[in-house]
Design an enzyme around this catalytic site. Structure first.
Site, mmCIF file in Angstrom:
data_model
loop_
_atom_site.group_PDB
_atom_site.id
_atom_site.type_symbol
_atom_site.label_atom_id
_atom_site.label_comp_id
_atom_site.label_asym_id
_atom_site.label_seq_id
_atom_site.Cartn_x
_atom_site.Cartn_y
_atom_site.Cartn_z
ATOM 1 N N ARG A 152 -46.772 103.556 -3.069
ATOM 2 C CA ARG A 152 -46.360 103.393 -4.460
ATOM 3 C C ARG A 152 -45.930 104.752 -4.990
ATOM 4 N NH1 ARG A 152 -51.450 100.721 -4.005
ATOM 5 N NH2 ARG A 152 -51.310 98.454 -4.244
ATOM 6 N N LYS A 176 -54.417 101.620 -6.431
ATOM 7 C CA LYS A 176 -54.863 100.866 -7.594
ATOM 8 C C LYS A 176 -56.376 100.721 -7.582
ATOM 9 C CE LYS A 176 -50.784 98.085 -8.697
ATOM 10 N NZ LYS A 176 -50.263 96.712 -8.874
ATOM 11 N N ARG A 251 -40.817 100.726 -0.638
ATOM 12 C CA ARG A 251 -42.084 100.102 -0.243
ATOM 13 C C ARG A 251 -41.825 98.693 0.292
ATOM 14 N NH1 ARG A 251 -47.727 100.206 -1.283
ATOM 15 N NH2 ARG A 251 -48.633 98.327 -2.161
ATOM 16 N N TYR A 283 -43.801 89.224 1.907
ATOM 17 C CA TYR A 283 -42.876 89.865 2.838
ATOM 18 C C TYR A 283 -42.563 88.985 4.037
ATOM 19 C CZ TYR A 283 -43.882 93.815 -0.098
ATOM 20 O OH TYR A 283 -44.020 94.620 -1.191
#
Length: 302
Positions: A152, A176, A251, A283
């Protein structure tokens, strides 16, 4: 309890006990402030007055105002978390948000660059970096690391020199929820980082105090997320393809290319730092769509 005071208390809980990021806290505060404003129009200014009918009315107002499904879904999530905390803290008799529902957010497949596009971008950056301008050397290292490790943007700008293991080619980042993880990077990224750290970074730092972060701006201070956004947007502006043009594109691209290459889904989950495997599974859909598109373009009877 006064509703605005309750919102402040909930925000402190999210920050101190749950470790929410500044950006998430800002979004939740904004959503709940909007809820408080709506409640005030119905004569409610106390947390005990929040009920399911009021919450549904709030979402309905947002829907008729044309708010996107994703925004309504976030409103609903913020309200459910808030009322659950109120009930657990004893500020309400029950949890009215438990039964609150919102329309599912539309899911759009993320933007993914082709391998040819990535190679072309990195080759272009390498040519500029070869001239030796510190900012160009830094930019090559940033993009190589973004793509190599699927980080990120906040993790890239927050990464510290002390957390970089150049011998093992890994970097420790803070993701996170303040969760640390160690991610690998490849030889090209390692080469770009070496070139940056051994020369360009020192030139960018100058006589300024060292902030300890890997990537520095022109004034020798830690690079901002906005600066990285501008760098990536400038690189992607002329490339074909739809979707956002921020650092997350690298990413998404890295994750998709890993799965295309046969990587295990759980290994990709760990690399990305996703708490849930379901988040990573988007994905697999991207890979499937890319396969179908290749089939449509290449098969004579598609």
């Amino acid at each position: 309890m006064d509703l605005l005071a309750a919102i402040d208390g909930y925000a402190r809980h999210l920050e101190l006990d749950r470790g929410f990021s500044v950006h998430t806290l800002r979004a939740y505060r904004s959503d709940l402030a909007d809820l408080a404003g709506f409640a005030a129009t119905t004569g409610v200014d106390d947390s005990a007055g929040i009920d399911l009918e009021l919450l549904r009315g709030w979402l309905w107002r947002g829907s008729t105002a044309g708010l996107a499904k994703s925004t309504l879904a976030r409103h609903s999530a913020a309200a459910r978390g808030f009322t659950k905390w109120l009930a657990a803290s004893g500020w309400s008799d029950g949890d009215p948000g438990h039964r609150l529902k919102a329309p599912r957010a539309d899911r759009h497949l993320p933007r993914v660059l082709t391998r040819t596009q990535v190679d072309g971008l990195l080759d272009g950056l390498a040519e500029k970096a070869a001239i030796g301008e510190p900012a160009d050397v830094r930019d090559l290292a940033i993009i190589e690391l973004l793509y190599a490790s699927a980080l990120r943007v906040s993790e890239v700008v927050g990464a510290r020199v002390a957390d970089l293991d150049r011998e093992r080619m890994t970097v420790k980042v803070l993701g996170k929820g303040d969760k640390e993880r160690v991610v690998p990077f490849g030889i090209p990224a390692g080469r770009a980082l070496d070139g940056y750290l051994d020369g360009a970074r020192l030139l960018l730092l100058g006589s300024n105090p060292d902030p300890g972060t890997i990537f520095l701006g022109a004034r020798g201070t830690s690079m901002s997320t906005r600066a990285v956004y501008q760098l990536v947007a400038g690189l992607l502006v002329d490339l074909p393809g739809s979707g956002p043009s921020g650092p997350h594109a690298f990413r998404h691209t890295a994750a998709t290319h890993l799965l295309d290459g046969g990587a295990d889904l759980r290994a990709v989950q760990e690399l990305l730092g996703h708490a849930s495997l379901a988040t990573t599974q988007i994905y697999t859909h991207v890979s499937a769509e890319r396969l179908k598109e290749s089939y449509r373009l290449a098969h004579p009877r598609a």
